[in-house]
Design an enzyme around this catalytic site. Structure first.
Site, PDB file in Angstrom:
ATOM      1  N   ASP A  76      -5.449   3.453  12.884  1.00  0.00           N
ATOM      2  CA  ASP A  76      -4.193   4.167  12.652  1.00  0.00           C
ATOM      3  C   ASP A  76      -4.402   5.470  11.878  1.00  0.00           C
ATOM      4  OD1 ASP A  76      -2.548   2.397  14.061  1.00  0.00           O
ATOM      5  OD2 ASP A  76      -2.492   1.011  12.373  1.00  0.00           O
ATOM      6  N   SER A 127      -2.378  -9.612   8.267  1.00  0.00           N
ATOM      7  CA  SER A 127      -1.937  -8.220   8.319  1.00  0.00           C
ATOM      8  C   SER A 127      -1.242  -8.041   9.661  1.00  0.00           C
ATOM      9  CB  SER A 127      -3.158  -7.307   8.205  1.00  0.00           C
ATOM     10  OG  SER A 127      -2.835  -6.033   8.694  1.00  0.00           O
ATOM     11  N   ASP A 186       0.818  -1.211   0.000  1.00  0.00           N
ATOM     12  CA  ASP A 186       0.000   0.000   0.000  1.00  0.00           C
ATOM     13  C   ASP A 186       0.857   1.268   0.000  1.00  0.00           C
ATOM     14  OD1 ASP A 186      -2.444  -1.229  -0.196  1.00  0.00           O
ATOM     15  OD2 ASP A 186      -2.882  -1.177   1.943  1.00  0.00           O
ATOM     16  N   ARG A 188       2.054   5.533  16.896  1.00  0.00           N
ATOM     17  CA  ARG A 188       1.526   6.433  15.875  1.00  0.00           C
ATOM     18  C   ARG A 188       1.784   7.908  16.140  1.00  0.00           C
ATOM     19  NH1 ARG A 188       2.359   2.284  13.734  1.00  0.00           N
ATOM     20  NH2 ARG A 188       0.810   0.943  12.751  1.00  0.00           N
TER      21      ARG A 188
HETATM   22  N1  ARG Z   1      -6.000  -2.940  16.515  1.00  0.00           N
HETATM   23  C1  ARG Z   1      -4.709  -2.503  16.936  1.00  0.00           C
HETATM   24  C2  ARG Z   1      -4.738  -1.027  17.202  1.00  0.00           C
HETATM   25  O1  ARG Z   1      -5.621  -0.379  16.763  1.00  0.00           O
HETATM   26  C3  ARG Z   1      -3.649  -2.891  15.951  1.00  0.00           C
HETATM   27  C4  ARG Z   1      -3.668  -2.172  14.650  1.00  0.00           C
HETATM   28  C5  ARG Z   1      -2.645  -2.710  13.723  1.00  0.00           C
HETATM   29  N2  ARG Z   1      -2.407  -1.792  12.654  1.00  0.00           N
HETATM   30  C6  ARG Z   1      -2.112  -2.174  11.424  1.00  0.00           C
HETATM   31  N3  ARG Z   1      -1.962  -1.236  10.518  1.00  0.00           N
HETATM   32  N4  ARG Z   1      -2.012  -3.455  11.085  1.00  0.00           N
HETATM   33  O2  ARG Z   1      -3.892  -0.492  17.857  1.00  0.00           O
END
Ligand code: ARG
Length: 401
Positions: free
Chosen positions: A126, A177, A16, A97
């Site tokens: 994110d 993922s 991506d 983040r």
């Molecule tokens: N659900 C978790 C969170 O919101 C993990 C997110 C993982 N992010 C990703 N881009 N795969 O913190």
């Protein structure tokens, strides 16, 4: 289209974010894409990632080591706050983040960019964290989000990339993922989308399966100063080394796996597998030390505010005013959280077996003891109970038949 001339893109090396590079240039008329990849201790080789961005058409490809600020400014405050989203998830992804966003903004300033970009989709947390953090730090910077707008399926994205010279993901691609950094790994998608499917062993990389853990329990001691972990087994470690050691110890004993249904900011429930061995171990030890060193009322209030702190971080409000105010509360409570906690690691669980604090323990043996050293004034209890129970006695006398 003139959305922006010069853009700094948060870059991971995945499909991506790689496709974002030609897409920004070809579809949105961006003249120059500069990528920024963060080293958060995820263990990836960053040099191939740096080169990959250049091959995909980036005019500059930057890599930044953010491990130390990640642990000191983000992980340690989370430990002090015992931050567990929905009581379980220690925010290993969420904590990274705001730091990536902060660095992205700094790079944008350094190179004179008029926008930043990221490759998050429209379904996740994110994007919320990046967008809100960037808006808080640099309200004038545009945030370009191609993957949220291009409407391409995964196959279409790969095909688009191949037309631009971006190789399709090599080998049989993993159905998962995965997001990872020094604090942990998040694993989603593929067969895990069925909440009833057990996570296969292959998804884990930081923790052993309980079947493969040592048969003998291991006792360890974790020392804290002002709420920060500073030593393991008496050996002082800098914050990054300490997290690595906590990961190693907990991971060896199969501690730190989570399998949960989680409520995302965008309203959907998702099935999440995590492994965050060190962070969970340290939070457990830290909570225990607080039980020894914090007053009962402070402890009770803190437990409630911890939930709010975790919610704010999860929801992308790291740079908001409530988070800032709660940090003030958290920091003040930590001044006397000094001492050591002993835990027994064995077959997937850590069990506290002792806690001590020199100078900050509120456990007073002369008060607690049932032995001859008892200093508690037992007769004082009678007057206390008379007053304490008065409302109940009055109520009962009035309403008892
Ligand atoms: N659900 C978790 C969170 O919101 C993990 C997110 C993982 N992010 C990703 N881009 N795969 O913190």
């Amino acid at each position: 289209m003139g959305r922006a001339k010069k853009v700094v893109l948060a870059y991971s090396g995945g499909v991506d974010t790689s496709v974002c590079i030609p897409y920004l240039k070809q579809e949105w008329g961006v003249e120059e894409v500069i990528t920024f990849a963060a080293d958060l201790g995820q263990g990836d080789e960053l040099e191939p990632i740096r080169l990959k961005a250049l091959e995909a058409g980036a005019s500059q490809s930057l890599v930044g080591d953010l491990i130390q600020p990640f642990i000191e400014e983000f992980a340690f405050p989370a430990i002090r706050a015992n931050a567990l989203y929905e009581g379980r998830y220690p925010l290993s992804t969420a904590l990274a983040r705001p730091l990536i966003a902060r660095r992205l903004v700094e790079v944008a300033r350094e190179v004179g960019a008029d926008a930043v970009a990221h490759g998050c989709t429209g379904k996740g947390n994110d994007q919320v964290r990046f967008d809100v953090a960037i808006a808080a730090l640099a309200p004038d910077l545009k945030v370009l989000t191609p993957a949220r707008e291009w409407g391409m399926s995964r196959e279409e994205t790969i095909a688009y990339g191949e037309r631009c010279g971006i190789p399709a993901p090599v080998s049989k691609k993993s159905p998962y993922s995965i997001d990872l950094n020094l604090l942990g790994r998040s694993i989603e998608a593929g067969p895990l989308e069925d909440p009833m499917v057990a996570p296969p062993e292959e998804v884990f990389a930081m923790t052993r399966s309980v079947a493969d853990t040592p048969d003998a329990p291991e006792e360890i001691e974790i020392s804290f100063e002002a709420g920060n972990p500073v030593a393991i087994n008496g050996q002082r470690l800098d914050p990054v080394a300490l997290i690595r050691e906590a990961n190693r110890l907990a991971g060896t004993h199969g501690i730190g796996r989570l399998d949960m249904i989680e409520n995302r900011v965008v309203g959907i429930k998702s099935r999440e597998i995590y492994e965050t061995p060190g962070l969970l171990l340290l939070i457990q030890a830290h909570q225990e030390l607080e039980s020894l060193t914090l007053a009962a009322d402070v402890l009770r209030s803190k437990r409630q505010l911890e939930m709010q702190w975790a919610d704010l971080v999860y929801q992308g409000l790291w740079f908001g005013p409530l988070k800032d105010a709660l940090d003030g509360f958290m920091d003040r409570t930590q001044e006397h959280v000094n001492g050591v906690v002993r835990l027994r690691l064995h077959k997937g669980t850590a069990t506290v077996t002792g806690r001590a604090s020199t100078g900050s323990s509120l456990y007073v043996p002369e008060m607690a003891s049932y032995g001859s050293e008892d200093q508690f004034d037992h007769r004082a209890a009678e007057g206390f109970i008379y007053v304490w129970g008065l409302p109940t006695r009055l109520w009962a006398a009035t309403h008892r038949k």
